[in-house]
Design a protein around this motif. Structure first.
Motif, PDB file in Angstrom:
ATOM      1  N   TYR A 141       0.802  -1.502   0.073  1.00  0.00           N
ATOM      2  CA  TYR A 141      -0.206  -0.055   0.026  1.00  0.00           C
ATOM      3  C   TYR A 141       0.914   1.884  -0.141  1.00  0.00           C
ATOM      4  CZ  TYR A 141      -3.348  -3.179   1.340  1.00  0.00           C
ATOM      5  OH  TYR A 141      -4.498  -4.273   1.525  1.00  0.00           O
ATOM      6  N   THR A 142       1.724   1.356  -0.490  1.00  0.00           N
ATOM      7  CA  THR A 142       2.315   2.082  -0.284  1.00  0.00           C
ATOM      8  C   THR A 142       2.848   2.717  -1.269  1.00  0.00           C
ATOM      9  OG1 THR A 142       4.378   1.444   1.572  1.00  0.00           O
ATOM     10  CG2 THR A 142       5.607   2.485   0.415  1.00  0.00           C
ATOM     11  N   ASN A 143       3.359   4.574  -1.041  1.00  0.00           N
ATOM     12  CA  ASN A 143       3.081   5.423  -2.168  1.00  0.00           C
ATOM     13  C   ASN A 143       4.628   6.831  -2.042  1.00  0.00           C
ATOM     14  OD1 ASN A 143       1.735   6.532  -0.522  1.00  0.00           O
ATOM     15  ND2 ASN A 143      -0.361   7.298  -1.812  1.00  0.00           N
ATOM     16  N   TYR A 144       4.941   6.448  -1.049  1.00  0.00           N
ATOM     17  CA  TYR A 144       6.203   7.365  -0.626  1.00  0.00           C
ATOM     18  C   TYR A 144       6.854   6.740   0.455  1.00  0.00           C
ATOM     19  CZ  TYR A 144       8.628  11.614   0.404  1.00  0.00           C
ATOM     20  OH  TYR A 144       9.345  12.525   0.857  1.00  0.00           O
ATOM     21  N   TRP A 145       7.768   6.994   0.544  1.00  0.00           N
ATOM     22  CA  TRP A 145       8.322   6.315   2.336  1.00  0.00           C
ATOM     23  C   TRP A 145       9.845   7.406   2.477  1.00  0.00           C
ATOM     24  CZ3 TRP A 145      11.370   0.959   0.259  1.00  0.00           C
ATOM     25  CH2 TRP A 145      11.539   0.055   1.447  1.00  0.00           C
ATOM     26  N   HIS A 146       9.963   7.695   4.026  1.00  0.00           N
ATOM     27  CA  HIS A 146      10.653   7.860   5.226  1.00  0.00           C
ATOM     28  C   HIS A 146      11.905   7.307   5.007  1.00  0.00           C
ATOM     29  CE1 HIS A 146       8.337  11.927   6.242  1.00  0.00           C
ATOM     30  NE2 HIS A 146       8.752  11.833   5.174  1.00  0.00           N
ATOM     31  N   ILE A 147      12.459   6.631   5.054  1.00  0.00           N
ATOM     32  CA  ILE A 147      13.683   6.446   5.034  1.00  0.00           C
ATOM     33  C   ILE A 147      14.886   6.089   5.902  1.00  0.00           C
ATOM     34  CG2 ILE A 147      15.437   4.883   4.041  1.00  0.00           C
ATOM     35  CD1 ILE A 147      14.204   4.261   1.896  1.00  0.00           C
ATOM     36  N   LYS A 148      15.077   5.765   7.565  1.00  0.00           N
ATOM     37  CA  LYS A 148      16.123   6.071   8.456  1.00  0.00           C
ATOM     38  C   LYS A 148      15.982   4.774   9.275  1.00  0.00           C
ATOM     39  CE  LYS A 148      12.897   8.527  11.644  1.00  0.00           C
ATOM     40  NZ  LYS A 148      12.078   8.623  10.540  1.00  0.00           N
ATOM     41  N   ASN A 149      17.302   4.640   9.984  1.00  0.00           N
ATOM     42  CA  ASN A 149      17.487   3.811  10.709  1.00  0.00           C
ATOM     43  C   ASN A 149      17.918   4.114  12.014  1.00  0.00           C
ATOM     44  OD1 ASN A 149      17.805   0.700  11.038  1.00  0.00           O
ATOM     45  ND2 ASN A 149      18.976   0.797   9.625  1.00  0.00           N
ATOM     46  N   TYR A 150      17.624   3.299  13.135  1.00  0.00           N
ATOM     47  CA  TYR A 150      18.398   3.028  13.727  1.00  0.00           C
ATOM     48  C   TYR A 150      19.304   2.318  14.563  1.00  0.00           C
ATOM     49  CZ  TYR A 150      15.337   6.895  14.960  1.00  0.00           C
ATOM     50  OH  TYR A 150      15.111   8.436  14.610  1.00  0.00           O
ATOM     51  N   LEU A 151      20.026   2.278  15.598  1.00  0.00           N
ATOM     52  CA  LEU A 151      20.912   0.747  15.914  1.00  0.00           C
ATOM     53  C   LEU A 151      19.467   0.695  17.706  1.00  0.00           C
ATOM     54  CD1 LEU A 151      23.949   2.136  17.140  1.00  0.00           C
ATOM     55  CD2 LEU A 151      24.088   0.010  15.234  1.00  0.00           C
ATOM     56  N   ARG A 152      19.019  -0.672  17.479  1.00  0.00           N
ATOM     57  CA  ARG A 152      18.185  -1.350  18.351  1.00  0.00           C
ATOM     58  C   ARG A 152      19.113  -2.363  19.605  1.00  0.00           C
ATOM     59  NH1 ARG A 152      12.996  -0.957  19.950  1.00  0.00           N
ATOM     60  NH2 ARG A 152      11.965  -3.344  20.759  1.00  0.00           N
ATOM     61  N   ASP A 153      18.169  -2.077  20.563  1.00  0.00           N
ATOM     62  CA  ASP A 153      18.860  -3.547  21.964  1.00  0.00           C
ATOM     63  C   ASP A 153      18.559  -3.215  22.557  1.00  0.00           C
ATOM     64  OD1 ASP A 153      20.564  -5.821  22.823  1.00  0.00           O
ATOM     65  OD2 ASP A 153      21.935  -4.745  23.460  1.00  0.00           O
ATOM     66  N   TYR A 154      18.314  -4.774  23.038  1.00  0.00           N
ATOM     67  CA  TYR A 154      17.202  -5.325  24.551  1.00  0.00           C
ATOM     68  C   TYR A 154      17.912  -5.953  24.933  1.00  0.00           C
ATOM     69  CZ  TYR A 154      13.655  -7.444  27.463  1.00  0.00           C
ATOM     70  OH  TYR A 154      12.581  -7.929  28.054  1.00  0.00           O
TER      71      TYR A 154
END
Length: 313
Positions: A233-246
Motif C-alpha cells: 500500500y506504499t506510495n512514499y517512504w521516509h527512510i532512516k535507521n537506528y541501532l536497537r538493543d534489548y
C-alpha cells in the motif's frame, strides 16, 4: 518511464535545519537568500530533490508571492520536490478547533504541492511534542499523545477527513501518503493498513516510516513483518535507521540514530521487498542528530547501490 537507480527521486529531509535563525527570524519569513543557501548546501551534498518537512518551512502558509519566490529558489538550485511532509498537525487533534485548523492547512498544502511540481502530500496523525519530550535527550524516549483506542467516532472522523483530503488531492493529481508514527492510528502495520483500506481512495497510500517504531524503548513487531504488511500500500517512504538493543535480564532497551547500512533495519532486504510488490514512489532520507545531512547523503548512495543491483541499471 520506470526509474533507474540514478533517477529514482530521493529527497533530503529538512530535519537538520531549524525553523528559527540565530537572530530570531523565522525561516518562514526569512529573505530568499536564506533559502538559497540551504538549497545550495543540499546540491553540494549531491541531492537533486528535497522533502519539505514543514517543521522547517510551511509552503502551504506562504503567500502567492512568497511561494513563487520559493519555487524560483528551487528552480535556480536545480532541486525537485519529492513531497511536502505535514508533521504534528493531526486532523483529529483532541481540540476540535485545532483539528479543523490542521485540516484546513492540509488542504492549503495540497495547492503548494502542485505549484512546486511535486506529486505527494505526506501526512500523519502525530501531535506536537510535549514539554517532557522536548526536554528529553531524544524525544521518542518519552511517551507523547496517543490516539484514543476503541473509539469508533474518532476513527470515523480520521477516515472522513483523510478521504476529503485525498479527494481534494486527486483533483490536482496528487497522492496522499499516511506516515507511520507510534500510538496513532498509523502506529502499527495492522492499524495503518486498516485505515488506508477504510479511506478507500486510490491516491491514498502509506508511508512506512518504520524507523519511528524501531527507535522506541518497548516491544515492537519485526521490521520485515511490518514492511510485508504495508509495502503493498506504499506510495512514499521516509527512510532512516537506528541501532536497537534489548537486555532481557534487566528489561532495558537502547536505541540511537544510525546510518542505513549499520542499523537494526536491513534496508537491503526492505528495498528488495518493496520492488517485489511494485513500489515506485519517491523516497525521503532522514536522520536525527549530528551531521544529519552528510549521513543522508551517504544513505542515498547506499540505496542507489542496492537499487542498481536489483534493477540492473
Amino acid at each position: 518511464m520506470a526509474y533507474t537507480s540514478q533517477t529514482w527521486p530521493m529527497g533530503a529531509a529538512m530535519l537538520q535545519y531549524g525553523a528559527t535563525l540565530p537572530d530570531g527570524t523565522s525561516v518562514q519569513d526569512a529573505d530568499r537568500s536564506v533559502w538559497d543557501k540551504v538549497f545550495a548546501e543540499l546540491v553540494h551534498e549531491g541531492f537533486d530533490h528535497v522533502d519539505f518537512t514543514d517543521s522547517w518551512l510551511r509552503p502551504g502558509d506562504l503567500s502567492p508571492d512568497r511561494l513563487a519566490e520559493l519555487k524560483s529558489s528551487l528552480d535556480d538550485a536545480g532541486l525537485g520536490v519529492t513531497a511536502i511532509s505535514v508533521v504534528r498537525r493531526s486532523v483529529i487533534a483532541p481540540d476540535p478547533q485545532v483539528a479543523q485548523d490542521n485540516f484546513d492547512y492540509a488542504l492549503r498544502t495540497i495547492d503548494a504541492v502542485k505549484y512546486l511540481g511535486s506529486s505527494v502530500l505526506s501526512i500523519g496523525l502525530h501531535m506536537p511534542l510535549t514539554d517532557e519530550q522536548k526536554q528529553a535527550h531524544w524525544f521518542w524516549l518519552v511517551d507523547g499523545h496517543k490516539d484514543p483506542a476503541d473509539d469508533p467516532d474518532t476513527w470515523a472522523l480520521a477516515v472522513e477527513r483523510l478521504q476529503k483530503i485525498s479527494d481534494a488531492a486527486a483533483i490536482q493529481g496528487i497522492n496522499v501518503s499516511l506516515e507511520m508514527y507510534e500510538d496513532t492510528y498509523v502506529g502499527t502495520a495492522d492499524s495503518a493498513v486498516q485505515l488506508v483500506k477504510d479511506i478507500d481512495r486510490s491516491n491514498c497510500g502509506l508511508n512506512p516510516d518504520i524507523g519511528n517504531i524501531v527507535r522506541l524503548h518497548r516491544e515492537i513487531e519485526s521490521p520485515e513483518s511490518m514492511l510485508a504488511k504495508m509495502l503493498p500500500y506504499t506510495n512514499y517512504w521516509h527512510i532512516k535507521n537506528y541501532l536497537r538493543d534489548y537486555d532481557p535480564a534487566t528489561g532495558a532497551y537502547f536505541s540511537a540514530p544510525a546510518p542505513l547500512s549499520s542499523g537494526f533495519i536491513s534496508y537491503r532486504r526492505a528495498i528488495e521487498m518493496a520492488l517485489e510488490v511494485g513500489f515506485d514512489g519517491p523516497i525521503c532520507l532522514e536522520n536525527y542528530g549530528g551531521d544529519g545531512l552528510s549521513v543522508c547523503a551517504q544513505n542515498r548512495e547506499y540505496l542507489r547501490g542496492i537499487l542498481k543491483f536489483n534493477l540492473g541499471a
